[in-house]
Write an enzyme that holds these catalytic residues in place. Structure first.
Site, PDB file in Angstrom:
ATOM      1  CE1 TYR A  84      -3.891  -2.319   0.933  1.00 51.14           C
ATOM      2  CE2 TYR A  84      -2.272  -3.331   2.374  1.00 51.14           C
ATOM      3  CZ  TYR A  84      -3.492  -3.370   1.733  1.00 51.14           C
ATOM      4  OH  TYR A  84      -4.313  -4.456   1.897  1.00 51.14           O
TER       5      TYR A  84
ATOM      6  CB  CYS B  46      -5.994   6.135   9.424  1.00 49.02           C
ATOM      7  SG  CYS B  46      -6.722   5.331   7.983  1.00 49.02           S
TER       8      CYS B  46
END
Length: 255
Positions: free
Chosen positions: A36, A132
C-alpha cells in the site's frame, strides 16, 4: 495572552514516518516491502536506511508518481509495482525474495485477509503496520496473530486533534516457539510410521495456536534424527530446481 500553536498536520505525519523507521530497525542490509505504498513517501524514507525497498500499490497513477519521486530523490535502491499485494508477494517469494521487514499502511478499511496471509507467508522478521482506524487494525492484528505474529509495540499519533480519529503505528514480530520432544525408541518408531505432516500441523496449531510449514517440520525431523518421508509431489523433470529455505526462516503459507 499568547497561545501556543498546534503542530501542523505534516509535522505529525513526519512523526509517523519516524516511528515507522524506528520500528523497522534498519541497519543498511535489509530488503523491505512497502505494501500500500501509494506515491512512495514511506518507501523513500525506508530506502535511506535499507539495501532494497519494493513498493506495491494497486493504483497505477500512484505508482507512476512513486517512480518519479524516487528518480527525483536519486533513490536507485527502490522498485515499484502496480499490483495487488496479496497476489504479487507470494510470486516474489517463489522467485527467491525474502524480505526482512514488511510495512503496511492501508486505507481505513484495513488490509484484505489475502494480503495479511501473504505478508506472514513471506516470514519477515518484523511487520510494521500503520493504521488510521483502530477497529480494522484490531481485526487485522488478530489475523496476523493466527499466522504467528504478535504485537510488540504500539504508538498512537493524534493526527486530528479534537476528533475521534487517531493514527497508530504498531510493530509485530514473529513468535519463536521451541517444541521439545522426549521420545523413547518405541515412540520414535511410531512417530516415523504414523506421524504425518498434517498430524503434526494439527497438533502444533491446537496446542500452541500457530501454523507451521511442511518445510519447517522436515527441518526439525532432520535435526532430531527422524527419517524424512519421500516427496510424492516433486517435479518429474530432470534437474528440477528446488528453492532452499533461507537460514533461520521457514516457508510459511504457500506451496
Amino acid at each position: 495572552m499568547s497561545v501556543a500553536r498546534k503542530p501542523k498536520r505534516n509535522v505529525k505525519r513526519l512523526r509517523v514516518y519516524e516511528k515507522v523507521l524506528a520500528y523497522a530497525n534498519l541497519k543498511g542490509g535489509e530488503t523491505v516491502i512497502d505494501a500500500y505504498c501509494s506515491t512512495g513517501t514511506i518507501s523513500l524514507c525506508l530506502a535511506k536506511k535499507a539495501k532494497r525497498v519494493i513498493g506495491i500499490e494497486i493504483v497505477k497513477p500512484a505508482i507512476e508518481d512513486a517512480k518519479k519521486n524516487a528518480k527525483m530523490n536519486h533513490m536507485e535502491n527502490t522498485e515499484f509495482y502496480a499490483a495487488d499485494a496479496g497476489k504479487l508477494m507470494p510470486q516474489l517469494y517463489r522467485k527467491g525474495l525474502v524480505p526482512d521487514v514488511i510495512v503496511m499502511d492501508p486505507v481505513r478499511a484495513g488490509c484484505s485477509e489475502e494480503v495479511l496471509k501473504a505478508a506472514a507467508g513471506m516470514n519477515p522478521k518484523r511487520i510494521v503496520y500503520v493504521s488510521c482506524n483502530p477497529a480494522t487494525f484490531a481485526r487485522d492484528a488478530k489475523i496476523l496473530k493466527s499466522e504467528g505474529y504478535e504485537i510488540k509495540k504500539v504508538q498512537p499519533v493524534d493526527m486530528f486533534p479534537q476528533t475521534m480519529h487517531v493514527e497508530t503505528v504498531a510493530l509485530l514480530c514473529r513468535k519463536d516457539i521451541e517444541v521439545k520432544l522426549e521420545l523413547d525408541e518405541e515412540d520414535v518408531t511410531k512417530a516415523e510410521s504414523k506421524g504425518t505432516y498434517e498430524n503434526i500441523k494439527e497438533y502444533i496449531l491446537g496446542k500452541y495456536g500457530f501454523k507451521v510449514s511442511t518445510l519447517y517440520i522436515a527441518q526439525i525431523k532432520r535435526k532430531c534424527g527422524l527419517e524424512l518421508g519421500e516427496n510424492y509431489n516433486k517435479s518429474k523433470k530432470d534437474n528440477s530446481k528446488v528453492s532452499e529455505c533461507p537460514k533461520r526462516r521457514g516457508y510459511h503459507g504457500y506451496t
